[in-house]
Design a protein around this motif. Structure first.
Motif: not given
Length: 242
Positions: A141-146, A179-183, A205-212, A226-228
């Motif tokens: 998932g990290v290497k290839s989001p989606g 990364l999936d939510f960001k994609a 917002s979902a992506a940010k929650t997971h990154f945090e 990514l958060i920034e």
């Protein structure tokens, strides 16, 4: 490939494979038709593992596993569907292979079974089933989001929620989710019929929650920028809305 009759035979035997208790899951029977079939499959697996060890290309190994896995599918699905619960090296190895070939339905089926029954991995993997599941799925998932469907990442996260795994591994899984939510946010089309409620802002917002969450688990997991970036996008969206 296994014939339909043989596959049905293996499914039935695998469903009968539970035996006397040893640590978590019961031991595999050592006598009778279940034991005989299991030993035949185990010998075949040994030959397949030897062939894979002589293959240098990772891509070719994965393609070979995709072909080989069909020979073991009736047995492992029979065991999982019945919840047989025996310590089974074929089942645990096929969990790893299912992840490698990205067969997500089989991955989740075997993961639920292995974790629920307390089945151990062969010593060569040097990890607990929960750690391996989380780490290997997250790595993809990290290497290839989606590449890993969102529901698979979420199901894996749920399956290992109470497991004792390294914080770094759990952080990687959270990063993969982010990364999936960001994609999805990057590809968001407001006019699409299947557009999510809350729009791009909800996805970011979902992506940010997971990154945090990932950052709280492992400071060097590589999500700070990514958060920034997401915070800047959210501010811009808020400004556009105003």
């Amino acid at each position: 490939m296994v014939s339909p009759a043989r596959a049905n035979f293996q499914r039935k035997l695998a469903a009968m494979s539970a035996g006397r208790p040893v640590r978590g899951a019961p031991a595999m029977p050592t006598e009778g038709p279940v034991a005989s079939e299991y030993q035949l499959l185990l010998a075949a697996l040994g030959q397949d593992l030897a062939a894979l060890s002589n293959t240098q290309s990772t891509e070719r190994k994965i393609e070979t596993k995709r072909e080989m896995i069909g020979n073991y599918r009736p047995w492992v699905e029979g065991a999982a569907d019945a919840g047989a619960g025996a310590q089974d090296e074929i089942v645990s190895t096929m969990l790893v292979w299912a992840i490698d070939v990205q067969d997500w339905p089989l991955t989740l089926k075997l993961a639920r079974y292995v974790l629920g029954a307390g089945i151990e991995l062969p010593e060569r993997y040097k990890r607990t089933p929960a750690t391996l599941l989380a780490e290997e799925v997250a790595e993809i998932g990290v290497k290839s989001p989606g590449t890993v469907p969102l529901h698979v990442l979420q199901d894996v996260s749920q399956l290992v929620a109470d497991a004792d795994i390294f914080d770094q591994v759990r952080a990687k899984l959270e990063k993969a989710l982010g990364l999936d939510f960001k994609a999805k946010a990057d590809a968001f089309e407001p006019s699409a019929e299947n557009a999510v409620a809350g729009g791009k802002r909800a996805l970011l917002s979902a992506a940010k929650t997971h990154f945090e969450r990932a950052l709280s688990l492992h400071e060097k997991c590589g999500v700070k920028k990514l958060i920034e970036g997401i915070e800047r996008e959210l501010k811009q969206l808020a400004g556009d809305a105003g």
